[in-house]
Design a protein around this motif. Structure first.
Motif, short mmCIF file in Angstrom:
data_model
loop_
_atom_site.label_atom_id
_atom_site.label_comp_id
_atom_site.label_asym_id
_atom_site.label_seq_id
_atom_site.Cartn_x
_atom_site.Cartn_y
_atom_site.Cartn_z
N GLU A 191 0.84 -1.19 0.00
CA GLU A 191 0.00 0.00 0.00
C GLU A 191 0.88 1.25 0.00
O GLU A 191 2.03 1.23 0.43
N ARG A 192 0.30 2.33 -0.48
CA ARG A 192 1.01 3.60 -0.48
C ARG A 192 1.25 4.05 0.96
O ARG A 192 0.35 3.93 1.80
N ALA A 193 2.44 4.57 1.21
CA ALA A 193 2.83 4.92 2.58
C ALA A 193 3.42 6.32 2.64
O ALA A 193 4.04 6.80 1.68
N PHE A 194 3.26 6.95 3.77
CA PHE A 194 3.79 8.29 4.02
C PHE A 194 5.31 8.25 4.08
O PHE A 194 5.90 7.33 4.65
N VAL A 195 5.93 9.28 3.50
CA VAL A 195 7.38 9.41 3.56
C VAL A 195 7.78 10.66 4.35
O VAL A 195 8.54 10.58 5.30
N ALA A 196 7.25 11.82 3.94
CA ALA A 196 7.65 13.07 4.60
C ALA A 196 6.63 14.15 4.27
O ALA A 196 5.95 14.08 3.25
N ALA A 197 6.56 15.15 5.14
CA ALA A 197 5.69 16.30 4.92
C ALA A 197 6.42 17.56 5.36
O ALA A 197 7.32 17.52 6.19
N THR A 236 9.11 20.16 9.40
CA THR A 236 9.10 18.93 8.61
C THR A 236 8.78 17.74 9.49
O THR A 236 8.96 17.80 10.73
N TYR A 237 8.34 16.68 8.86
CA TYR A 237 7.97 15.47 9.59
C TYR A 237 8.28 14.28 8.69
O TYR A 237 7.99 14.32 7.49
N TYR A 238 8.87 13.22 9.27
CA TYR A 238 9.32 12.08 8.49
C TYR A 238 8.80 10.76 9.04
O TYR A 238 8.62 10.60 10.26
N ALA A 239 8.63 9.82 8.14
CA ALA A 239 8.39 8.45 8.56
C ALA A 239 9.68 7.90 9.18
O ALA A 239 10.78 8.27 8.77
N ASP A 240 9.53 7.02 10.14
CA ASP A 240 10.70 6.46 10.82
C ASP A 240 11.66 5.78 9.84
O ASP A 240 12.88 5.82 10.02
N ALA A 241 11.10 5.18 8.79
CA ALA A 241 11.92 4.40 7.86
C ALA A 241 12.91 5.26 7.08
O ALA A 241 13.90 4.75 6.56
N VAL A 242 12.66 6.57 6.99
CA VAL A 242 13.52 7.43 6.18
C VAL A 242 14.21 8.51 7.01
O VAL A 242 15.05 9.25 6.49
N LYS A 243 13.87 8.62 8.27
CA LYS A 243 14.42 9.66 9.12
C LYS A 243 15.94 9.57 9.16
O LYS A 243 16.51 8.49 9.35
N GLY A 244 16.60 10.71 8.96
CA GLY A 244 18.06 10.74 8.97
C GLY A 244 18.68 10.48 7.63
O GLY A 244 19.88 10.71 7.44
N ARG A 245 17.91 9.98 6.65
CA ARG A 245 18.42 9.70 5.32
C ARG A 245 17.79 10.59 4.26
O ARG A 245 18.46 10.95 3.27
N PHE A 246 16.52 10.93 4.42
CA PHE A 246 15.79 11.75 3.45
C PHE A 246 15.58 13.15 4.02
O PHE A 246 15.41 13.31 5.24
N GLY A 267 -3.68 26.55 8.09
CA GLY A 267 -3.90 27.64 9.04
C GLY A 267 -2.67 27.90 9.88
O GLY A 267 -2.41 29.02 10.31
N SER A 268 -1.87 26.85 10.09
CA SER A 268 -0.70 26.95 10.94
C SER A 268 0.54 26.54 10.17
O SER A 268 0.49 25.65 9.32
N ASP A 269 1.66 27.19 10.47
CA ASP A 269 2.89 26.80 9.80
C ASP A 269 3.55 25.58 10.43
O ASP A 269 4.61 25.15 10.02
N SER A 270 2.91 24.98 11.43
CA SER A 270 3.42 23.73 11.97
C SER A 270 2.67 22.53 11.39
O SER A 270 2.94 21.39 11.74
N TYR A 271 1.74 22.79 10.49
CA TYR A 271 0.89 21.73 9.92
C TYR A 271 1.68 20.89 8.91
O TYR A 271 2.11 21.40 7.87
N THR A 272 1.87 19.62 9.22
CA THR A 272 2.61 18.70 8.37
C THR A 272 1.86 17.37 8.35
O THR A 272 2.22 16.41 9.04
N PRO A 273 0.79 17.29 7.57
CA PRO A 273 -0.07 16.09 7.59
C PRO A 273 0.63 14.84 7.09
O PRO A 273 1.37 14.87 6.11
N SER A 274 0.36 13.73 7.75
CA SER A 274 0.94 12.45 7.36
C SER A 274 -0.10 11.44 6.89
O SER A 274 0.26 10.43 6.29
#
Length: 129
Positions: free
Chosen positions: A44-50, A58-68, A104-111
């Motif tokens: 299935e399609r999965a979240f990577v980053a927002a 920014t917000y990252y999936a655990d699988a790519v954190k530190g690499r992407f 509405g907010s600059d902290s909004y990073t939907p996953s």
């Protein structure tokens, strides 16, 4: 009409790097958070980053954190995904996505996928071992 066009995919060896781009048109790019997702064969399609509308959060999936690294250039209406230390498990079609509503907010990073309304056509990334 919102349009998203990805580019930059390709074949790379494990440990290599690629940078994906997504050019947006049809509305004010800087008013919206943006995201990257991926779909591996048979999965299935999965979240990577927002990234927030200004790029400050920014917000990252655990699988790519530190690499992407996700980033954006609002002057160029372009979203990026820098992918380093690539692994065969990163092989997938990569999609950029945009939500329907302004942030509405600059902290909004939907996953969650359901928060996104518009999708690009995808760009294929293949990582060989």
């Amino acid at each position: 009409q919102v349009q998203l066009v990805e580019s930059g995919g390709g074949l790379v060896q494990a440990g290599g790097s690629l940078r994906l781009s997504c050019t947006a048109s049809g509305r004010t790019f800087s008013s919206y958070a943006m995201g990257w997702f991926r779909q591996a064969p048979g999965k299935e399609r999965a979240f990577v980053a927002a990234i927030s509308k200004s790029g400050g959060t920014t917000y990252y999936a655990d699988a790519v954190k530190g690499r992407f690294t996700i980033s954006r250039d609002n002057a160029k209406n372009t979203l990026y995904l820098q992918m380093n230390s690539l692994k065969p498990d990163d092989t997938a079609d990569y999609y950029c996505a945009a939500p329907k509503y302004e942030s509405g907010s600059d902290s909004y990073t939907p996953s969650r996928q359901w928060r996104y309304e518009y999708w690009g056509q995808g760009t294929q990334v293949t990582v060989s071992s």
